[in-house]
Structures are given as structure tokens and as C-alpha cells.
Design a protein around this motif. Structure first.
Motif, PDB file in Angstrom:
ATOM      1  N   UNK A 108       0.840  -1.198   0.000  1.00 47.31           N
ATOM      2  CA  UNK A 108       0.000   0.000   0.000  1.00 47.31           C
ATOM      3  C   UNK A 108       0.876   1.249   0.000  1.00 47.31           C
ATOM      4  N   UNK A 112       1.312   4.635  -2.296  1.00 45.63           N
ATOM      5  CA  UNK A 112       1.122   5.985  -1.770  1.00 45.63           C
ATOM      6  C   UNK A 112       2.367   6.842  -2.006  1.00 45.63           C
ATOM      7  N   UNK A 161       4.794   9.787  -9.186  1.00 42.95           N
ATOM      8  CA  UNK A 161       3.790  10.421 -10.026  1.00 42.95           C
ATOM      9  C   UNK A 161       2.395  10.366  -9.417  1.00 42.95           C
ATOM     10  N   UNK A 162       1.910   9.133  -9.184  1.00 40.40           N
ATOM     11  CA  UNK A 162       0.499   8.958  -8.843  1.00 40.40           C
ATOM     12  C   UNK A 162       0.263   8.842  -7.338  1.00 40.40           C
ATOM     13  N   UNK A 199      -0.386   9.337  -3.475  1.00 41.53           N
ATOM     14  CA  UNK A 199      -1.219  10.356  -2.816  1.00 41.53           C
ATOM     15  C   UNK A 199      -0.383  11.359  -2.048  1.00 41.53           C
ATOM     16  N   UNK A 246       0.840  13.859  -4.498  1.00 37.77           N
ATOM     17  CA  UNK A 246      -0.299  14.669  -4.960  1.00 37.77           C
ATOM     18  C   UNK A 246      -0.630  15.721  -3.907  1.00 37.77           C
ATOM     19  N   UNK A 262      -6.218   5.201  -0.082  1.00 34.53           N
ATOM     20  CA  UNK A 262      -5.613   4.739  -1.334  1.00 34.53           C
ATOM     21  C   UNK A 262      -5.982   3.279  -1.595  1.00 34.53           C
ATOM     22  N   UNK A 276      -9.755   2.981  -2.559  1.00 31.66           N
ATOM     23  CA  UNK A 276     -10.000   3.497  -3.915  1.00 31.66           C
ATOM     24  C   UNK A 276      -9.417   2.548  -4.959  1.00 31.66           C
ATOM     25  N   UNK A 330      -4.496   5.701 -13.857  1.00 31.61           N
ATOM     26  CA  UNK A 330      -4.453   6.654 -12.746  1.00 31.61           C
ATOM     27  C   UNK A 330      -3.039   7.152 -12.470  1.00 31.61           C
ATOM     28  N   UNK A 331      -2.024   6.573 -13.165  1.00 37.77           N
ATOM     29  CA  UNK A 331      -0.665   7.066 -12.983  1.00 37.77           C
ATOM     30  C   UNK A 331      -0.584   8.536 -13.357  1.00 37.77           C
ATOM     31  N   UNK A 356      -3.750  10.175 -14.546  1.00 32.10           N
ATOM     32  CA  UNK A 356      -5.109  10.710 -14.526  1.00 32.10           C
ATOM     33  C   UNK A 356      -5.631  10.965 -13.137  1.00 32.10           C
ATOM     34  N   UNK A 357      -6.948  10.968 -13.001  1.00 34.12           N
ATOM     35  CA  UNK A 357      -7.576  11.268 -11.715  1.00 34.12           C
ATOM     36  C   UNK A 357      -7.355  10.171 -10.668  1.00 34.12           C
ATOM     37  N   UNK A 358      -7.626  10.535  -9.429  1.00 32.22           N
ATOM     38  CA  UNK A 358      -7.409   9.619  -8.303  1.00 32.22           C
ATOM     39  C   UNK A 358      -8.499   8.551  -8.241  1.00 32.22           C
TER      40      UNK A 358
END
Lengths: 312, 262
Positions: free
Chosen positions: A136, A140, A144-145, A147, A150, B54, B57, B69-70, B72-74
Motif C-alpha cells: 500500500x 502511496x 507520479x500517482x 497520494x 499529490x 488509497x 479506492x 491513474x498514474x 489521470x484522476x485519483x
């Protein structure tokens, strides 16, 4: 307890004899279990360390004397992995000691509404199996992706490359380690709640503010629990394995920053099946940890306070 | 505290000049502290549990959505498409006259493309100048539950839960009983070699489990326990160093007067 001071060989009082008998009875589960499930395997591993035992070829075993221990001194990975472990310890040990106390103080605060809920939720990640937790976190912490990055971008900060940058891998490991905090903060919290309220009232009467009460009442009285956390964190660091192993598959990437001692040991024993040298590595790890733990217990005489009266 | 003292100096009962301000100030302060501490804990908890969000989702995404999603949106989404004259066409977010509209792409072109309103596919066409490939696609929320079905079909969950619960329960009983006994002996009974034995106990925590793996397996095999639940259950009844150490610390934290023989 005057009986404790009785010199060996002196005649014991009936009470002392009875206490000694019951002491051994109470101790017996561990004594028996230790002999069967720990002492025997330890002896076996000690014997292995003087042989060239390989798991792939268990029949062909011969004694090689001290060869495995001599190899410890010339193996460059021993130095590298001990250095990595020590460097990570300098970052993570202070955090492992301070954070549980801080979190327990927060969750014990009388200004907090909904304490049971907060305590449960803060403990929850500890229940997640380590391996799934690491997967997990890997998601996170993705550059790039992930959280976390972000979130950092939302507040205008550039998200670092947590898992592939030598400068960020240790903070990343510490962050992942935060999910293992549950047990430490729970027992610290229990220790705080065991402090008799009379002490706080006495301190308040003497004019101690909240900070002084924490510093002079709470901290000394939970110091045995802090020692427990410190010892277990130290030992856990020496055998730190799951997180770096799953993140980098045992390669030690990035650089050789995650080549922890236990990973070197694991690869020797279970990837190259060199149980003989692996056992020698294990005994080195054992010796280093014992020395450090011994130092901690020795230092504990100066900063750990047992309300029960005994020291050590 | 001084404010409280001054409040008592005034006649408060039956007086129209009763000064209640210090009282209110005190309860206001208390409310402020409560709000601050609780808010701080909530924020801390949100960040701490973020990986759970995370996980939840991601569990609603299929493979393509995870890849998408890499960048794009979450949330679990899929590109929005709309039926225009019997064919599915993609919807893009098109900047038009200072606002961004979601429009269906009917005739893509290199310099300019023709769009229609997805709500009214037969309505007026909109021509947009620019390369359509630079446009961002429009998404709709599309959670997938396939992962859950796959897990349920893939493993015999009730059986696994029973195994876990049974071993956890017996192990718990064994651990609590044996560890309390041993820890109490270490904390309270005057025994010879107690200090040395305690060091041995702590030392067993230090031992890397992997070292003991092969010899332990050989031992269980020799007494015929391999292939049974016994190796998973029986050792719990012989105490473990972690919990003995922990309980011993607590026992020693308690004043002996609470347990001393009367």
C-alpha cells in the motif's frame, strides 16, 4: 523484602524457601519452552557456523573451523550493511522513542473529544499485515500517482522521488515504519494511565504546570515503558528486513542504501543457501545487538525509575 | 486562576452587577483548547490513515484504471463516451469562449475538429480550432467491484477465517496465561540467577528468526508435528520474551505494597 538480601548458602527462612519454590514454578513454562524451542535450534545454528553446510547439499557437511568467522572480517558487505543499519538507526531510533510518547500524550489529553475512537483508529494500521502495508505504501509513495506527492503538489511543494533517491529512501522507510507505531504507543498509553492520579494532584498543589507535570511526573513513571520501546526498536533495527526487502527485492537499491545487515544475512543463507556462513553472520548480528542492548540496560540505571523499587 | 479569585470577590447572588465574565472566559478557553486539540488530532489521523483511502479506492479499480491513474484522476474513472448516430464517440474537455465544456468529438481533424453537445447529439455542431490530441478527456465515475468477486472466488474465506480465529484464540489463551506467570516470577520472586536468566530471555528477542528456521523445522519433524497445527499452537503456552518483558516492566512499575503478603 529483606529475604532478597539473604546471602547465598545462608539458611533460608521458610518464607524465602516457599517464595523460591513458587518462583521456579511460575518460571517453568518459559524454562521448558526455551530449552525445546530456542536452545536446541540455537545450538544447531552454532554448530552450523563452524561448517560449510549448504541447504542445497545437506549431506556433504564438513567442519571448517573458524573459516566462516575469518570471512566476516574480509567480506565488504559486512561493513557496508553494518554502516547502513547504523546510519538508519541514527534517524529512526529517536523517532521510534519520541513519537509513541507524543502520540500517547495527545490521546491521553483531557482536551481530546472521542478518545476511544481516536485510539482505535491510530492503532488500526498496526493490524494490517506487514507485507500488504508495504505494498500500500509503495503505491502511496509513488512519485507520479502517489497520494503523498499529490498532496505535496496541492500545497505547491515538489514531491520527491521517495523510493529511488538515496537522499529520500530513509525518510520513506521511516514513514512506512510509522504504521508499526501502534503497539509502542498503546503500551505507552497504558503506562501513562497506570500513573496514580494522586501524584498529579500533589504536583498541582506544589504549583507544577502541565508541562512540569509531564516532565517530572509522567516521564519518570513511564520510563520503564520507554526503555521497553527503546530496546525493542534497537533490536527491531538490527533485524530490519521486510520493508527494504520488499521495496528493493533485496538488491539494496537505491545505491546500496537499503543493504541492511539482515538482508545480507538472508541472501547468504536463503538465496545462496550458504547456511554455514549465514550462521556466522547471524552470530555476529547477535553479538552486536547483545552489546548494544547491554549498554542500554546499563544506562537504564541512570534514567529508568521503577516505582516498585528495584533497579535494572 | 487570578480571574477566578476576583470573581469571588464580587457579590454574585442576587446582585444585578454579578460579574460572570471570568467564568465565561474560562469555559471559552476550555472550549477553544478542546477544539484545537481535537482538530489537530483529526488532521494527524487523516494523514496517518491516508494509505487506507488509497487502498479502498484502488480496490475499486480494474487493471486498466490503475495504469490510467498514474497520470489521470485519483478516483476509479473511465473516459466518458456518448452515442452519436449509433457510434460511441469520446468526450473531451474543450476550452470555448473562456469556459471549459465537455463536448463529444464527432470529426477529429489536425487543425480543427467538430464537436457536438453530448446532451443533444443531433443538435448544432461546434467547430473548435486546435489539435484535438492536446485536449484532456472527460471522465465519469466508474468503480469496478470485480476485485472483490475475484477474492471471494479465489480463496475459501470462511475456512481461512476459522483457521485464523482458532489458532489466534488458543494462542492468545496460552500466551496470556504463560506470560503473566513468567513475568510475575521475574518481577517479584527472589530467585538465584534471576538477572542472568532475564538477560537470556531478552537475548532470545535478538536472535534472528531465520537462523532458527531450519533447526526448528528439523525439531518439529523429528517429534512428528509437521503437517499438524501443533507447531502453531503449542509454543504459545511456553511464554514469549516480548510479552514477558512488557508485563515485567508493568509489574515493576506497580508499588510492591499492592501485592505484598499481608
Amino acid at each position: 523484602m529483606s529475604t532478597r538480601a539473604a546471602p547465598r548458602g545462608a539458611r533460608l527462612t521458610p518464607l524465602a524457601r516457599e517464595q523460591r519454590l513458587w518462583g521456579w514454578v511460575f518460571l517453568s513454562p518459559w524454562l521448558v519452552g526455551f530449552a525445546a524451542f530456542t536452545a536446541l535450534p540455537i545450538l544447531a545454528s552454532l554448530v552450523f557456523s563452524f561448517t560449510d553446510f549448504r541447504l542445497t547439499d545437506p549431506e556433504a557437511v564438513s567442519f571448517v573451523g573458524l573459516d566462516n568467522f575469518r570471512r566476516l572480517t574480509v567480506d565488504p558487505l559486512v561493513r557496508v550493511s553494518l554502516g547502513v543499519t547504523l546510519r538508519f538507526a541514527l534517524i529512526s531510533l529517536p523517532i521510534a522513542v519520541v513519537l509513541p510518547v507524543a502520540l500517547a500524550a495527545l490521546l491521553d489529553s483531557r482536551w481530546l473529544v472521542g478518545k476511544p475512537l481516536f485510539r482505535t483508529l491510530f492503532y488500526m494500521p498496526y493490524v494490517v499485515p506487514v507485507v500488504s502495508a508495504i505494498y500500500i505504501w509503495q503505491g502511496v509513495l509513488n512519485t507520479q500517482s502517489g497520494w503523498l506527492n499529490r498532496l505535496l503538489r496541492l500545497v505547491g511543494l515538489p514531491g520527491p522521488n521517495w523510493l529511488d533517491d538515496v537522499r529520500w529512501i530513509y525518510p520513506a522507510l521511516v514513514i512506512i515504519g510509522l504504521w508499526g507505531l501502534g503497539n509502542a504507543f498503546l503500551i505507552t498509553l497504558a503506562g501513562m494511565q497506570a500513573v496514580p492520579t494522586a501524584y498529579y494532584e500533589a504536583a498541582r498543589v506544589d504549583g507544577a504546570g502541565p508541562l512540569a507535570r509531564f516532565r517530572h511526573v509522567t516521564l519518570p513513571l513511564i520510563s520503564p515503558v520507554i526503555l521497553y520501546n527503546l530496546v525493542l526498536s534497537l533490536i527491531g533495527l538490527m533485524r530490519y528486513f521486510e520493508v527494504p526487502f520488499i521495496l528493493s527485492n533485496g538488491t539494496g537499491r537505491p545505491g546500496s542504501s537499503t543493504m541492511f545487515f539482515n538482508i545480507h544475512f538472508y541472501k547468504t543463507s536463503f538465496v545462496f543457501f550458504d547456511m554455514g556462513y549465514g550462521s556466522a553472520l547471524a552470530w555476529l548480528m547477535f553479538a552486536v545487538t547483545m552489546v548494544l542492548t547491554g549498554l542500554l540496560f546499563w544506562s537504564a540505571r541512570h534514567w529508568v525509575f521503577y516505582a516498585g523499587g528495584e533497579r535494572g | 486562576m487570578a480571574a477566578v479569585g476576583s470573581a469571588r470577590a464580587y457579590p454574585t447572588v442576587g446582585s444585578s452587577y454579578a460579574n460572570t465574565a471570568p467564568h465565561y472566559r474560562r469555559s471559552l478557553r476550555r472550549m477553544g483548547l478542546t477544539a484545537t486539540v481535537t482538530l489537530f488530532a483529526t488532521m494527524l489521523l487523516t494523514v496517518y490513515l491516508m494509505p487506507f483511502g488509497y487502498m479502498v479506492v484502488t480496490s475499486f479499480k480494474d487493471r486498466d484504471q490503475i495504469v490510467a491513474s498514474a497520470t489521470g484522476p485519483v478516483l476509479p474513472v473511465e473516459p466518458r463516451t456518448v452515442d452519436v448516430g449509433g457510434r460511441q464517440v469520446p468526450v473531451y474537455r474543450v476550452p470555448l469562449d473562456g469556459e471549459v465544456r465537455e463536448l463529444a468529438l464527432v470529426r477529429p481533424g489536425r487543425r480543427e475538429s467538430v464537436f457536438v453537445d453530448p446532451a443533444d447529439p443531433a443538435g448544432a455542431e461546434v467547430t473548435w480550432e486546435g489539435a484535438w490530441r492536446t485536449l484532456k478527456p472527460a471522465y465519469v465515475f466508474a468503480p469496478r467491484t470485480g476485485n472483490f468477486a475475484e477474492v471471494w472466488r479465489g480463496i475459501d474465506f470462511p475456512r481461512l477465517l476459522f483457521n485464523t480465529a482458532f489458532i489466534a484464540f488458543t494462542g492468545m489463551v496460552g500466551t496470556v496465561v504463560s506470560c503473566v506467570m513468567v513475568a510475575y516470577a521475574f518481577a517479584r520472586f527472589p530467585l538465584p540467577f534471576k538477572g542472568a536468566l532475564f538477560l537470556v530471555l531478552i537475548a532470545t528477542i535478538v536472535l534472528p528468526k531465520q537462523v532458527l528456521l531450519v533447526p526448528t523445522y528439523a525439531f518439529f519433524h523429528a517429534i512428528g508435528w509437521t503437517g499438524t497445527w501443533l507447531p502453531l499452537i503449542v509454543p504459545h503456552f511456553f511464554a514469549n520474551a516480548y510479552n514477558v518483558f512488557l508485563l515485567r516492566q508493568y509489574f515493576m512499575q506497580l508499588p510492591p505494597s499492592s501485592t505484598r503478603r499481608r
